[in-house]
Design a protein around this motif. Structure first.
Motif, short mmCIF file in Angstrom:
data_model
loop_
_atom_site.label_atom_id
_atom_site.label_comp_id
_atom_site.label_asym_id
_atom_site.label_seq_id
_atom_site.Cartn_x
_atom_site.Cartn_y
_atom_site.Cartn_z
N ASN A 147 27.48 46.62 35.46
CA ASN A 147 28.77 46.66 34.77
C ASN A 147 29.83 47.35 35.62
O ASN A 147 31.00 46.94 35.63
CB ASN A 147 28.62 47.37 33.43
CG ASN A 147 27.84 46.53 32.42
OD1 ASN A 147 27.80 45.31 32.52
ND2 ASN A 147 27.22 47.19 31.47
N ALA A 148 29.44 48.41 36.33
CA ALA A 148 30.39 49.12 37.20
C ALA A 148 30.83 48.22 38.35
O ALA A 148 32.02 48.17 38.71
CB ALA A 148 29.75 50.39 37.74
N ILE A 149 29.88 47.49 38.92
CA ILE A 149 30.21 46.58 40.02
C ILE A 149 31.08 45.43 39.51
O ILE A 149 32.04 45.02 40.17
CB ILE A 149 28.91 46.05 40.67
CG1 ILE A 149 28.25 47.18 41.49
CG2 ILE A 149 29.18 44.85 41.56
CD1 ILE A 149 26.90 46.85 42.02
N LYS A 150 30.76 44.93 38.33
CA LYS A 150 31.56 43.85 37.75
C LYS A 150 33.02 44.28 37.59
O LYS A 150 33.93 43.51 37.89
CB LYS A 150 30.97 43.44 36.40
CG LYS A 150 31.68 42.25 35.76
CD LYS A 150 31.12 41.95 34.37
CE LYS A 150 29.70 41.50 34.40
NZ LYS A 150 29.24 41.05 33.05
N ALA A 151 33.24 45.51 37.14
CA ALA A 151 34.60 46.00 36.96
C ALA A 151 35.32 46.12 38.30
O ALA A 151 36.51 45.76 38.41
CB ALA A 151 34.57 47.37 36.26
N SER A 152 34.62 46.60 39.32
CA SER A 152 35.23 46.73 40.65
C SER A 152 35.57 45.36 41.24
O SER A 152 36.64 45.18 41.83
CB SER A 152 34.28 47.48 41.59
OG SER A 152 34.04 48.80 41.14
N VAL A 153 34.65 44.41 41.08
CA VAL A 153 34.88 43.06 41.61
C VAL A 153 36.06 42.40 40.88
O VAL A 153 36.90 41.75 41.50
CB VAL A 153 33.61 42.20 41.47
CG1 VAL A 153 33.90 40.74 41.81
CG2 VAL A 153 32.51 42.74 42.39
N ALA A 154 36.13 42.58 39.56
CA ALA A 154 37.22 41.99 38.78
C ALA A 154 38.57 42.52 39.24
O ALA A 154 39.56 41.77 39.33
CB ALA A 154 37.01 42.28 37.30
N ASP A 155 38.64 43.82 39.53
CA ASP A 155 39.88 44.42 40.01
C ASP A 155 40.30 43.81 41.34
O ASP A 155 41.48 43.48 41.55
CB ASP A 155 39.71 45.92 40.14
CG ASP A 155 40.98 46.61 40.61
OD1 ASP A 155 42.02 46.46 39.95
OD2 ASP A 155 40.94 47.30 41.65
N LEU A 156 39.35 43.64 42.25
CA LEU A 156 39.65 43.03 43.55
C LEU A 156 40.01 41.55 43.40
O LEU A 156 40.87 41.03 44.13
CB LEU A 156 38.45 43.19 44.49
CG LEU A 156 38.13 44.63 44.94
CD1 LEU A 156 36.80 44.67 45.66
CD2 LEU A 156 39.24 45.15 45.85
N TRP A 157 39.37 40.89 42.48
CA TRP A 157 39.64 39.47 42.24
C TRP A 157 41.09 39.27 41.79
O TRP A 157 41.77 38.35 42.25
CB TRP A 157 38.66 38.95 41.21
CG TRP A 157 38.77 37.49 40.88
CD1 TRP A 157 39.39 36.51 41.62
CD2 TRP A 157 38.23 36.83 39.72
NE1 TRP A 157 39.27 35.29 41.01
CE2 TRP A 157 38.56 35.46 39.83
CE3 TRP A 157 37.50 37.26 38.62
CZ2 TRP A 157 38.19 34.52 38.87
CZ3 TRP A 157 37.12 36.33 37.67
CH2 TRP A 157 37.46 34.98 37.78
N ARG A 158 41.56 40.13 40.89
CA ARG A 158 42.95 40.01 40.40
C ARG A 158 43.96 40.12 41.54
O ARG A 158 45.01 39.47 41.51
CB ARG A 158 43.21 41.10 39.35
CG ARG A 158 42.63 40.79 37.97
CD ARG A 158 43.13 41.77 36.94
NE ARG A 158 42.56 43.09 37.12
CZ ARG A 158 41.42 43.48 36.54
NH1 ARG A 158 40.75 42.67 35.74
NH2 ARG A 158 40.95 44.71 36.74
N ARG A 159 43.63 40.89 42.55
CA ARG A 159 44.55 41.08 43.67
C ARG A 159 44.63 39.86 44.60
O ARG A 159 45.49 39.80 45.48
CB ARG A 159 44.13 42.31 44.49
CG ARG A 159 44.08 43.60 43.69
CD ARG A 159 43.65 44.75 44.58
NE ARG A 159 43.28 45.94 43.80
CZ ARG A 159 42.85 47.08 44.34
NH1 ARG A 159 42.74 47.18 45.66
NH2 ARG A 159 42.52 48.10 43.57
#
Length: 277
Positions: A147-159
């Motif tokens: 879940n922590a990795i998913k949140a980090s990846v989602a943040d980078l994806w938005r950028r």
């Protein structure tokens, strides 16, 4: 496909590069670049490419942008292990357990997870809390990490909004090209000699320069051998691969891919002799 994945309803044929002679010189607009990109994406997701967590997160976001396009308010990451290696998540959790001696960092999460999974309600005070085993803690900790990795990846994806598929492909390969293992082929192996010269679980890595030995999952090699210093190599017995390096004791490792390793090394050595790169 990863072990345990369901069989696909329809099969697709993929070509796989046998060896990489000049991976840094492949034109970005060529069909070879597409093959390289897809093959490296697979290597990364199955955990067969040594790269830092920071880069793994960037690669996962780039892959999502390539597959799904821009991250919109309704976009979700169904399964982060489709773009991020589950083996790295499990490895990090186990290293955490070894460091702290236990996995008691998420006790409330364990209990809530087990109550939900085992159907234990809260309407009666007589209901006993589920017994939490070390395996339960391991599974729950892996979920927390995912879940922590998913949140980090989602943040980078938005950028990455507005980044095209071609741009994603180029950026993905650029990140990997910074790694020493770029253009290498990885083989799982085991070292079982009593001298404990190497860890048990290894990667034998073959590329255009020579052979490297990695501890499985590590970012940097334990040892590197140039072809010019390798006196001989081969499989004296089934599932055992032997390297004899000038000035060193013979190296014997166990692997089921002895034929593939020998063919690949011969192809590279022939290229070296022919001065093809």
């Amino acid at each position: 496909m990863r072990p345990g994945d369901p069989m696909p309803e329809k099969w697709r044929l993929f070509f796989k590069f046998f060896c990489y002679l000049k991976p840094h010189s492949v034109p970005s607009d060529s069909i070879e670049s597409v093959f390289l990109y897809e093959q490296f994406c697979n290597d990364v997701v199955v955990g067969m490419f040594p790269v830092s967590q920071e880069k793994l997160l960037k690669l996962a976001a780039l892959r999502l942008q390539y597959l799904d396009g821009d991250c919109t308010p309704g976009s979700t990451i169904q399964d982060v292990t489709e773009v991020y290696p589950i083996s790295r998540i499990e490895q990090e959790v186990r290293e955490q357990k070894d460091m702290f001696g236990s996995l008691d960092l998420h006790e409330t999460y364990y209990k809530d997870t087990l109550r939900h999974s085992k159907g234990i309600g809260t309407l009666t005070k007589k209901t006993k809390a589920p017994q939490i085993t070390e395996e339960d803690k391991l599974r729950a900790s892996i979920e927390v990490k995912k879940n922590a990795i998913k949140a980090s990846v989602a943040d980078l994806w938005r950028r990455l909004e507005g980044t095209t598929a071609n741009q994603v492909q180029q950026k993905y390969l650029e990140i990997l090209s910074e790694c020493a293992a770029f253009g290498s082929t990885f083989f799982e192996a085991e070292y079982t000699n009593r001298d404990q010269r190497f860890p048990k679980e290894l990667w034998l890595v073959v590329n255009c320069k020579g052979v490297q030995i990695y501890q499985r999952g590590a970012v940097a090699p334990i040892q590197s051998y140039l072809y010019e210093n390798i006196v001989s190599f081969g499989a004296p017995v089934s599932n055992e691969y032997k390297l004899i390096v000038e000035g060193q004791a013979p190296i014997s490792i166990h692997t089921s891919q002895v034929a593939e390793i020998a063919k690949l090394m011969k192809a590279y050595i022939q290229a070296v002799v022919a001065h093809q790169y």
